[in-house]
Design a protein around this motif. Structure first.
Motif, PDB file in Angstrom:
ATOM      1  N   GLY A 100       0.787  -1.228   0.000  1.00 39.72           N
ATOM      2  CA  GLY A 100       0.000   0.000   0.000  1.00 39.72           C
ATOM      3  C   GLY A 100       0.815   1.271   0.000  1.00 39.72           C
ATOM      4  O   GLY A 100       0.289   2.350  -0.269  1.00 39.72           O
ATOM      5  N   GLY A 101       2.088   1.186   0.299  1.00 41.54           N
ATOM      6  CA  GLY A 101       2.934   2.381   0.330  1.00 41.54           C
ATOM      7  C   GLY A 101       3.334   2.821  -1.070  1.00 41.54           C
ATOM      8  O   GLY A 101       2.992   2.183  -2.068  1.00 41.54           O
ATOM      9  N   GLU A 102       4.049   3.925  -1.126  1.00 48.06           N
ATOM     10  CA  GLU A 102       4.542   4.456  -2.394  1.00 48.06           C
ATOM     11  C   GLU A 102       6.057   4.572  -2.351  1.00 48.06           C
ATOM     12  O   GLU A 102       6.641   4.796  -1.295  1.00 48.06           O
ATOM     13  N   LEU A 103       6.649   4.424  -3.510  1.00 49.33           N
ATOM     14  CA  LEU A 103       8.087   4.531  -3.654  1.00 49.33           C
ATOM     15  C   LEU A 103       8.361   5.417  -4.857  1.00 49.33           C
ATOM     16  O   LEU A 103       7.873   5.141  -5.956  1.00 49.33           O
ATOM     17  N   GLY A 104       9.095   6.509  -4.653  1.00 51.39           N
ATOM     18  CA  GLY A 104       9.409   7.420  -5.739  1.00 51.39           C
ATOM     19  C   GLY A 104      10.394   6.804  -6.718  1.00 51.39           C
ATOM     20  O   GLY A 104      11.258   6.009  -6.339  1.00 51.39           O
ATOM     21  N   LEU A 105      10.251   7.159  -7.985  1.00 51.79           N
ATOM     22  CA  LEU A 105      11.162   6.717  -9.038  1.00 51.79           C
ATOM     23  C   LEU A 105      11.403   7.911  -9.941  1.00 51.79           C
ATOM     24  O   LEU A 105      10.442   8.551 -10.378  1.00 51.79           O
ATOM     25  N   TYR A 106      12.674   8.230 -10.194  1.00 55.33           N
ATOM     26  CA  TYR A 106      12.920   9.376 -11.068  1.00 55.33           C
ATOM     27  C   TYR A 106      14.185   9.234 -11.893  1.00 55.33           C
ATOM     28  O   TYR A 106      15.086   8.471 -11.560  1.00 55.33           O
ATOM     29  N   GLN A 107      14.171   9.974 -12.986  1.00 55.53           N
ATOM     30  CA  GLN A 107      15.333  10.114 -13.870  1.00 55.53           C
ATOM     31  C   GLN A 107      15.922  11.480 -13.580  1.00 55.53           C
ATOM     32  O   GLN A 107      15.327  12.511 -13.926  1.00 55.53           O
ATOM     33  N   PRO A 108      17.086  11.533 -12.909  1.00 58.67           N
ATOM     34  CA  PRO A 108      17.646  12.832 -12.557  1.00 58.67           C
ATOM     35  C   PRO A 108      18.184  13.587 -13.764  1.00 58.67           C
ATOM     36  O   PRO A 108      18.660  12.989 -14.723  1.00 58.67           O
ATOM     37  N   ARG A 109      18.067  14.895 -13.684  1.00 57.14           N
ATOM     38  CA  ARG A 109      18.697  15.776 -14.658  1.00 57.14           C
ATOM     39  C   ARG A 109      19.840  16.551 -14.002  1.00 57.14           C
ATOM     40  O   ARG A 109      20.501  17.328 -14.659  1.00 57.14           O
ATOM     41  N   HIS A 110      20.007  16.350 -12.717  1.00 55.61           N
ATOM     42  CA  HIS A 110      21.070  17.006 -11.967  1.00 55.61           C
ATOM     43  C   HIS A 110      22.284  16.084 -11.893  1.00 55.61           C
ATOM     44  O   HIS A 110      22.186  14.875 -12.151  1.00 55.61           O
ATOM     45  N   GLN A 111      23.404  16.635 -11.548  1.00 57.61           N
ATOM     46  CA  GLN A 111      24.608  15.827 -11.337  1.00 57.61           C
ATOM     47  C   GLN A 111      24.345  14.887 -10.170  1.00 57.61           C
ATOM     48  O   GLN A 111      23.780  15.288  -9.148  1.00 57.61           O
ATOM     49  N   THR A 112      24.750  13.637 -10.302  1.00 65.36           N
ATOM     50  CA  THR A 112      24.547  12.666  -9.231  1.00 65.36           C
ATOM     51  C   THR A 112      25.836  12.464  -8.439  1.00 65.36           C
ATOM     52  O   THR A 112      26.930  12.736  -8.944  1.00 65.36           O
ATOM     53  N   ALA A 113      25.669  11.977  -7.206  1.00 67.43           N
ATOM     54  CA  ALA A 113      26.823  11.783  -6.336  1.00 67.43           C
ATOM     55  C   ALA A 113      27.119  10.305  -6.070  1.00 67.43           C
ATOM     56  O   ALA A 113      28.112   9.981  -5.434  1.00 67.43           O
ATOM     57  N   TYR A 114      26.269   9.391  -6.547  1.00 68.22           N
ATOM     58  CA  TYR A 114      26.415   7.985  -6.162  1.00 68.22           C
ATOM     59  C   TYR A 114      27.624   7.288  -6.756  1.00 68.22           C
ATOM     60  O   TYR A 114      27.980   6.204  -6.309  1.00 68.22           O
ATOM     61  N   ASP A 115      28.285   7.866  -7.731  1.00 69.52           N
ATOM     62  CA  ASP A 115      29.447   7.197  -8.287  1.00 69.52           C
ATOM     63  C   ASP A 115      30.742   8.001  -8.093  1.00 69.52           C
ATOM     64  O   ASP A 115      31.708   7.828  -8.823  1.00 69.52           O
ATOM     65  N   LEU A 116      30.768   8.864  -7.099  1.00 64.26           N
ATOM     66  CA  LEU A 116      31.975   9.649  -6.790  1.00 64.26           C
ATOM     67  C   LEU A 116      33.082   8.768  -6.260  1.00 64.26           C
ATOM     68  O   LEU A 116      32.874   7.802  -5.623  1.00 64.26           O
TER      69      LEU A 116
END
Length: 116
Positions: A100-116
């Motif tokens: 019943g909950g919701e989970l956001g999903l998005y395609q970022p257009r900003h610089q990401t930090a997850y692969d620094l």
């Protein structure tokens, strides 16, 4: 030294939501005991946003091509709460979890930090 982060999603139907992460999203997992599955997440990042009176926390999954990801997940029976919407910083939608909950999903257009 801190070497990771542990995210908790509270659910009204934890078994169904665990099955969703395991079977629909295909996330690798370990059984921490008694069926309590802990899932490996994709690379992650954390952002701190200002808030008024009500403090809350959110989890968003990210993808490189939202249109294709929505098509893939729809073919697996995933229900989307909203149509993709351009927010400027990215294209955003939400997945309905089986519990019943919701989970956001998005395609970022900003610089990401997850692969620094």
């Amino acid at each position: 030294m801190i070497n990771g982060a542990h995210v908790i999603i509270y659910s009204r139907d934890a078994e169904a939501d665990r099955a969703f992460f395991r079977d629909v999203l295909g996330y690798p997992h370990v059984d921490a005991g008694r069926g309590w599955l802990t899932f490996k997440l994709p690379p992650a990042e954390v952002a701190v946003h200002p808030v008024g009176e009500r403090e809350s926390h959110e989890l968003f999954l990210m993808c490189d091509d939202l249109e294709q990801t929505v098509a893939d997940l729809t073919s697996r029976g995933v229900e989307f709460v909203s149509s993709p919407e351009d927010q400027g910083w990215g294209i955003l939608t939400s997945i309905r979890l089986p519990g019943g909950g919701e989970l956001g999903l998005y395609q970022p257009r900003h610089q990401t930090a997850y692969d620094l």
